[in-house]
Design an enzyme around this catalytic site. Structure first.
Site, mmCIF file in Angstrom:
data_model
loop_
_atom_site.group_PDB
_atom_site.id
_atom_site.type_symbol
_atom_site.label_atom_id
_atom_site.label_comp_id
_atom_site.label_asym_id
_atom_site.label_seq_id
_atom_site.Cartn_x
_atom_site.Cartn_y
_atom_site.Cartn_z
ATOM 1 N N GLY A 175 -6.231 9.974 -9.903
ATOM 2 C CA GLY A 175 -7.244 10.779 -10.562
ATOM 3 C C GLY A 175 -7.496 10.372 -12.008
ATOM 4 C CG HIS A 204 -8.799 14.559 -8.720
ATOM 5 N ND1 HIS A 204 -8.451 14.709 -10.041
ATOM 6 C CD2 HIS A 204 -7.633 14.440 -8.051
ATOM 7 C CE1 HIS A 204 -7.143 14.702 -10.164
ATOM 8 N NE2 HIS A 204 -6.622 14.525 -8.962
ATOM 9 C CG ASP A 205 -11.675 15.011 -12.267
ATOM 10 O OD1 ASP A 205 -12.723 15.637 -12.470
ATOM 11 O OD2 ASP A 205 -10.642 15.539 -11.806
#
Length: 264
Positions: free
Chosen positions: A140, A122-123
């Site tokens: 992440g 994520h991200d």
């Protein structure tokens, strides 16, 4: 359904597929997915979440794209994944959507070569023209700049930055930021020099490479603080104006606070 959509594929009614998109057997496309012209989705792939994919990408078999973030703070927010054009994504790659604790979107740019079993969490913000070899695991919030190369079975700590034109050897562990142009490997990662061969292939002049080698010495061999090395790099720009543009990305990278720069 188009002849390019296998009859066993499941395309949710809300999905938007551009012209000449191919979807292989037993693949599933979720309702919030947009896929651009000419993209190929192989067999047994799942593409879901709020995911936008550009043109002429290829997702090899068994990819999982747009799944929810592996973050216990995630509460079902409509965070996103954006993938550009011309990427090759090989088998068993997983790329997750973002979180509201960051910018809310995971991004992958254009013309990246992402090999088997890679995980992009994520991200993460992945630039363009990168090569991410087999079994690389990205935690992440990692930022990878254009033209970086990451060797197989490398693991990277959350929030690290990997600079443009850098090259990471296989089986490395990345816990701090790797500046642009740097080559190295190991657990922990140890810089060993400038990516001379890669820069030459991409049109950097001998003057550019020479100046970057001097900048490398300032950062890694002169026992200077980062801010002291940056000040001397700015002076180097004045002394070698023909290489000033090549030096600027390195200076810009070092002026952004991160997890600290790797040191030998």
């Amino acid at each position: 359904m188009s002849g390019l959509i296998h009859p066993t594929a499941i395309i949710s009614p809300g999905a938007q597929l551009g012209a000449n998109v191919s979807v292989g057997p037993y693949s599933l496309i979720g309702p919030n997915v947009v896929i651009g012209t000419g993209t190929v989705v192989g067999p047994h792939c799942v593409i879901d979440g709020h995911t936008t994919i550009g043109e002429n990408n290829e997702f090899y078999r068994f990819c999982s794209i747009g799944g929810m973030p592996q973050d216990k703070k995630y509460k079902g927010e409509p965070t996103r994944l954006e993938i550009g054009n011309g990427n090759m994504v090989r088998e068993y790659v997983t790329i997750n959507t973002g979180t509201v604790q960051d910018v809310g979107v995971t991004r992958v740019g254009d013309d990246n070569w992402i090999m088997a079993y890679v995980h992009i969490a994520h991200d993460c913000q992945v630039g363009s023209h990168t090569i991410i070899a087999n079994n690389v695991q990205l935690a992440g919030h990692i930022h990878i700049q254009d033209w970086a190369i990451i060797g197989g079975s490398t693991a990277a700590h959350q929030f690290v930055r990997i600079g443009a034109h850098s090259m990471v050897g296989g089986n490395s562990a990345i816990r701090q930021d790797i500046p642009p142009y740097v080559i190295g490997a190991g657990d922990p990662f140890r810089p060993v020099g400038i990516n001379t061969e890669g820069l030459s292939r991409r049109g950097y002049s001998p003057e550019d490479v020479s100046a970057l080698k001097e900048a490398y010495k300032l950062l890694f061999r002169r026992q200077l603080k980062v801010e002291e090395a940056v000040a001397q790099m700015r002076a180097l720009q004045q002394d070698r104006p023909q290489a000033a543009q090549a030096l600027q990305p390195l200076i810009d990278f070092l002026c952004v606070e991160g997890r600290g720069v790797v040191r030998p």
